[in-house]
Scaffold this motif. Structure first.
Motif, mmCIF file in Angstrom:
data_model
loop_
_atom_site.group_PDB
_atom_site.id
_atom_site.type_symbol
_atom_site.label_atom_id
_atom_site.label_comp_id
_atom_site.label_asym_id
_atom_site.label_seq_id
_atom_site.Cartn_x
_atom_site.Cartn_y
_atom_site.Cartn_z
ATOM 1 N N ARG A 107 0.827 -1.209 0.000
ATOM 2 C CA ARG A 107 0.000 0.000 0.000
ATOM 3 C C ARG A 107 0.861 1.259 0.000
ATOM 4 N NH1 ARG A 107 -2.903 -3.411 2.906
ATOM 5 N NH2 ARG A 107 -2.281 -2.823 5.022
ATOM 6 N N VAL A 108 1.871 1.296 0.861
ATOM 7 C CA VAL A 108 2.656 2.529 0.957
ATOM 8 C C VAL A 108 3.571 2.725 -0.243
ATOM 9 C CG1 VAL A 108 2.453 2.734 3.459
ATOM 10 C CG2 VAL A 108 4.426 1.544 2.489
ATOM 11 N N THR A 109 4.053 1.659 -0.852
ATOM 12 C CA THR A 109 4.866 1.851 -2.055
ATOM 13 C C THR A 109 4.009 2.269 -3.243
ATOM 14 O OG1 THR A 109 4.823 -0.526 -2.549
ATOM 15 C CG2 THR A 109 6.738 0.306 -1.346
ATOM 16 N N ALA A 110 2.734 1.885 -3.257
ATOM 17 C CA ALA A 110 1.821 2.288 -4.340
ATOM 18 C C ALA A 110 1.502 3.777 -4.288
ATOM 19 C CB ALA A 110 0.523 1.482 -4.261
ATOM 20 N N ILE A 111 1.767 4.410 -3.175
ATOM 21 C CA ILE A 111 1.462 5.833 -3.011
ATOM 22 C C ILE A 111 2.416 6.715 -3.803
ATOM 23 C CG2 ILE A 111 1.360 7.696 -1.299
ATOM 24 C CD1 ILE A 111 0.370 5.485 0.696
ATOM 25 N N SER A 112 3.591 6.226 -4.094
ATOM 26 C CA SER A 112 4.592 6.967 -4.877
ATOM 27 C C SER A 112 5.053 8.253 -4.194
ATOM 28 C CB SER A 112 4.086 7.283 -6.284
ATOM 29 O OG SER A 112 3.791 6.086 -6.974
ATOM 30 N N ILE A 113 5.218 8.178 -2.904
ATOM 31 C CA ILE A 113 5.791 9.286 -2.137
ATOM 32 C C ILE A 113 7.020 8.729 -1.434
ATOM 33 C CG2 ILE A 113 5.479 10.835 -0.150
ATOM 34 C CD1 ILE A 113 2.489 10.880 -0.782
ATOM 35 N N ARG A 114 8.134 9.432 -1.543
ATOM 36 C CA ARG A 114 9.333 9.009 -0.819
ATOM 37 C C ARG A 114 9.085 9.230 0.671
ATOM 38 N NH1 ARG A 114 13.875 8.055 -3.579
ATOM 39 N NH2 ARG A 114 15.196 8.721 -1.854
ATOM 40 N N PHE A 115 9.376 8.205 1.475
ATOM 41 C CA PHE A 115 9.115 8.320 2.898
ATOM 42 C C PHE A 115 10.186 7.621 3.711
ATOM 43 C CE2 PHE A 115 7.133 4.402 1.600
ATOM 44 C CZ PHE A 115 7.386 3.520 2.640
ATOM 45 N N ASN A 116 10.288 8.035 4.961
ATOM 46 C CA ASN A 116 11.239 7.432 5.895
ATOM 47 C C ASN A 116 10.594 6.364 6.752
ATOM 48 O OD1 ASN A 116 13.456 9.044 5.129
ATOM 49 N ND2 ASN A 116 12.667 10.725 6.367
ATOM 50 N N SER A 117 9.337 6.556 7.113
ATOM 51 C CA SER A 117 8.639 5.570 7.925
ATOM 52 C C SER A 117 7.140 5.660 7.667
ATOM 53 C CB SER A 117 8.943 5.761 9.413
ATOM 54 O OG SER A 117 8.541 7.037 9.844
ATOM 55 N N ALA A 118 6.467 4.581 8.026
ATOM 56 C CA ALA A 118 5.024 4.500 7.807
ATOM 57 C C ALA A 118 4.380 3.768 8.962
ATOM 58 C CB ALA A 118 4.732 3.761 6.497
ATOM 59 N N GLY A 119 3.129 4.092 9.220
ATOM 60 C CA GLY A 119 2.348 3.411 10.239
ATOM 61 C C GLY A 119 0.919 3.289 9.754
ATOM 62 N N GLU A 120 0.170 2.408 10.378
ATOM 63 C CA GLU A 120 -1.212 2.199 9.963
ATOM 64 C C GLU A 120 -2.052 1.792 11.165
ATOM 65 O OE1 GLU A 120 -2.352 -1.509 7.719
ATOM 66 O OE2 GLU A 120 -2.844 -0.013 6.178
#
Length: 178
Positions: A107-120
């Motif tokens: 899901r987070v890679t499909a967003i196409s935003i460079r990021f350092n961390s993710a949570g859900e």
């Protein structure tokens, strides 16, 4: 790990799960560390139909109000993140995937935003007159969910879906963009 909610005398159930990801992903800086915490809470009310867009907005606003009350910066709502959160909620509501964080990395890679961390954070509830508020209250009362809400993130997206059984699925994704 998913546990079936306990259905007793109450007509309403809330189940919560929180996940955190800090994993190396191509074109992203991040480690794979997923945690799930489940809690249930029950209150008796009747089932009704909901405006999912209004519920998404309500979750976003409640989370930002909480962050401001804790002297944390507001999160910026991102349409691409919300779309992925919505797809996940819809898939859970339709029974295509289990109530879980499975697929968070996708899901987070499909967003196409460079990021350092993710949570859900995810929740499913039934029978509450205000399912968005019930989910937020549940998240705030849970250490794992609260960690995401108070986390070092700057972007978020919220997705809500319902099904014919009256269940309301809520997903909020958090990102720290770089």
């Amino acid at each position: 790990m998913f546990r079936q909610p306990a259905f007793g005398i109450a007509l309403s159930t809330l189940v919560l799960a929180s996940g955190f990801m800090n994993t190396p992903i191509p074109s992203h800086s991040s480690t794979n560390q997923t945690s799930q915490q489940l809690a249930s809470s029950q209150v008796a009310t009747s089932t009704t139909t909901f405006d999912t867009t209004a519920l998404e907005k309500s979750v976003f606003e409640q989370i930002n109000r909480y962050r401001v009350s804790q002297k944390l910066p507001k999160l910026t709502l991102n349409a691409n993140i919300s779309q992925q959160a919505r797809i996940h909620s819809q898939d859970m509501a339709k029974g295509k995937v289990q109530f879980s964080h499975h697929g968070l990395e996708k899901r987070v890679t499909a967003i196409s935003i460079r990021f350092n961390s993710a949570g859900e954070n995810v929740a499913v509830n039934q029978g509450y007159s205000n399912p968005a508020s019930q989910a937020v209250v549940g998240w705030l009362d849970s250490p794992g969910h609260l960690k995401n809400i108070k986390g070092n993130y700057n972007l978020t997206g919220v997705g809500v879906a319902t099904n014919q059984q009256g269940e309301v699925y809520l997903t909020q994704i958090f990102l720290l963009s770089n």
